[in-house]
Design an enzyme around this catalytic site. Sequence first.
Site, PDB file in Angstrom:
ATOM      1  N   PHE A  98      62.838  -0.138  -7.589  1.00  9.98           N
ATOM      2  CA  PHE A  98      63.993  -0.991  -7.865  1.00  9.98           C
ATOM      3  C   PHE A  98      63.539  -2.425  -8.077  1.00  9.98           C
ATOM      4  O   PHE A  98      62.440  -2.824  -7.689  1.00  9.98           O
ATOM      5  CB  PHE A  98      65.005  -0.918  -6.717  1.00  9.98           C
ATOM      6  CG  PHE A  98      64.498  -1.464  -5.409  1.00  9.98           C
ATOM      7  CD1 PHE A  98      64.719  -2.789  -5.049  1.00  9.98           C
ATOM      8  CD2 PHE A  98      63.791  -0.658  -4.527  1.00  9.98           C
ATOM      9  CE1 PHE A  98      64.249  -3.295  -3.852  1.00  9.98           C
ATOM     10  CE2 PHE A  98      63.326  -1.160  -3.317  1.00  9.98           C
ATOM     11  CZ  PHE A  98      63.551  -2.481  -2.977  1.00  9.98           C
ATOM     12  N   CYS A  99      64.406  -3.209  -8.724  1.00 11.41           N
ATOM     13  CA  CYS A  99      64.161  -4.631  -8.953  1.00 11.41           C
ATOM     14  C   CYS A  99      65.512  -5.336  -9.072  1.00 11.41           C
ATOM     15  O   CYS A  99      66.559  -4.726  -8.840  1.00 11.41           O
ATOM     16  CB  CYS A  99      63.303  -4.848 -10.200  1.00 11.41           C
ATOM     17  SG  CYS A  99      64.003  -4.136 -11.708  1.00 11.41           S
ATOM     18  N   THR A 100      65.514  -6.595  -9.435  1.00 10.25           N
ATOM     19  CA  THR A 100      66.734  -7.397  -9.411  1.00 10.25           C
ATOM     20  C   THR A 100      67.808  -6.857 -10.349  1.00 10.25           C
ATOM     21  O   THR A 100      68.928  -6.577  -9.939  1.00 10.25           O
ATOM     22  CB  THR A 100      66.433  -8.858  -9.775  1.00 10.25           C
ATOM     23  OG1 THR A 100      65.390  -9.340  -8.938  1.00 10.25           O
ATOM     24  CG2 THR A 100      67.671  -9.728  -9.612  1.00 10.25           C
TER      25      THR A 100
END
Length: 307
Positions: A174-176
Amino acid sequence: MYIVAALYHFTRFDDLAAIRGPLLALAQEAGVKGTLLLAHEGINGTIAGPREGIDAVLAHVRALPGCAGLDWKESTAEDEPFLRMKVKLKKEIVTMGQPDVDPTASVGNYCTPEEWNELIQAPDVVVIDTRNDYEVDIGTFKGAVDPKTKTFRDFPKWWEENRERFHNKRVAMFCTGGIRCEKSTNYLIGQGVEDVYHLKGGILKYLEEMPKEESLWEGDCFVFDGRVALTHGLEQGKHREVCHACRRPLAPEDRQRPEFEQGVQCHHCVGEYSEEDRARFREREHQIQLAKARGERHIGRDETGVM
């Protein structure tokens, strides 16, 4: 109230200069500010402005070659998050430094926030945070692995050094806003990892849709604009400013630490700069305070708007 739109799209752009000029002119005329990156692989960035202006810029981007399926995430800000509008030409819209990575060819399995909760609690799943270390420091998913990378370019090296730790595991990343995972999942597929997943829309979509009482997120999510960090419901988090020296996010209690000097250093970067650097930072802070006394905003603070 300002509308904030975070967007990215992978597509093939040939003539970047021809795209940049009209896009910048339209955004400026529409009263929109922020940063958009253009590369031959697509577009990435965050913009803010009035509803009509944001709609005009998004319509323009959707009309660009291959961008009809553009997806974006919206939130609001009471204060203007950016000081100016910039459209920059880059080699990559998110820098990984892996020329063979192509998110338009294949990516991992997308997960909705509801599916994500179930997935990351499974015993055969390892959850990896693909963001930079200063972002992870203020918030992440419970139990997530922190690669402690300084930049996204460091991720492939970290994976090569640690891949045996995750043998026979499904990998969830996951990331922003989702853009880094488009590349990181394609990279892992190219490395022979069969079961790769990522959170569709990133942390921001999760915080928007997932009720706090059901959330597995802990802390704040760093964002690349003047709001600094968001939390559940996309409300502003407790980290509401960054150190003007190192750009790392600060909570109110961080200002009370003995290492903190406004505009010059914080506990994160107290040993990272020379006396010459700190003298320069003090002069910049002096100019910022002079501008504030005149009722003006100093443009020295560079909010990137890039996810």
